[in-house]
Design a protein around this motif. Sequence first.
Motif, mmCIF file in Angstrom:
data_model
loop_
_atom_site.group_PDB
_atom_site.id
_atom_site.type_symbol
_atom_site.label_atom_id
_atom_site.label_comp_id
_atom_site.label_asym_id
_atom_site.label_seq_id
_atom_site.Cartn_x
_atom_site.Cartn_y
_atom_site.Cartn_z
ATOM 1 N N ASN A 1 -6.401 -1.717 0.830
ATOM 2 C CA ASN A 1 -7.033 -1.886 -0.263
ATOM 3 C C ASN A 1 -8.434 -1.503 0.915
ATOM 4 O OD1 ASN A 1 -6.181 -2.440 -2.393
ATOM 5 N ND2 ASN A 1 -6.991 -4.773 -2.532
ATOM 6 N N TYR A 2 -8.070 -1.311 2.261
ATOM 7 C CA TYR A 2 -9.410 -1.321 3.615
ATOM 8 C C TYR A 2 -9.583 -0.332 3.849
ATOM 9 C CZ TYR A 2 -9.701 -6.212 2.010
ATOM 10 O OH TYR A 2 -9.809 -7.962 1.956
ATOM 11 N N THR B 1 -9.231 3.290 3.157
ATOM 12 C CA THR B 1 -9.945 3.604 3.190
ATOM 13 C C THR B 1 -11.705 4.242 3.923
ATOM 14 O OG1 THR B 1 -11.270 3.170 1.719
ATOM 15 C CG2 THR B 1 -10.066 4.590 1.140
ATOM 16 N N ASP B 2 -12.288 3.494 5.039
ATOM 17 C CA ASP B 2 -13.145 2.922 5.248
ATOM 18 C C ASP B 2 -12.916 2.423 7.194
ATOM 19 O OD1 ASP B 2 -14.997 4.726 3.384
ATOM 20 O OD2 ASP B 2 -15.541 2.805 2.572
ATOM 21 N N LEU B 3 -11.168 2.800 7.422
ATOM 22 C CA LEU B 3 -11.057 1.555 8.334
ATOM 23 C C LEU B 3 -11.500 1.948 9.397
ATOM 24 C CD1 LEU B 3 -10.867 -1.278 8.661
ATOM 25 C CD2 LEU B 3 -8.162 -0.405 8.204
ATOM 26 N N LYS B 4 -12.780 2.050 10.473
ATOM 27 C CA LYS B 4 -12.964 2.298 11.226
ATOM 28 C C LYS B 4 -12.323 1.560 12.505
ATOM 29 C CE LYS B 4 -15.686 5.277 10.365
ATOM 30 N NZ LYS B 4 -14.815 6.121 9.710
#
Length: 121
Positions: A89-90, A92-95
């Motif tokens: 769930n994390y 997509t925007d994980l840096k």
Amino acid sequence: MLIIFGFIYENLWVKHMLKNPRYTVGEAITDSHQKNNNGVGTDYQYQVNHKIYFKTTNCSYRKGDKFLIIFDSIKPKNAIVLGNYSIENYLTDLKIPEKGWKYQDVPFNIDSNIIRKYVQD
């Protein structure tokens, strides 16, 4: 004698890893497959400081799956897949920082006591 040395060595690097932990995301580079006589395994890779590390986990994944790993910030080749945490769930925007996350910087909830027990078992 060799078995005793191997057991001591593994306990030492686990202690060092728990003393200097960092976290990052690993990616399965193969589907799960037979791993020696020890059951199923999956080959994976992860990156720290622009260096790619390759390992095999006893967790069963499909090629392309991503998962959380803990590694030793001093010796990043020492790593363990934290199969008890789902990060789907994390993604997509994980840096992911080059040096990995410190415990307090991981962008989702993890529990240091659960991780310690998981790694030591």
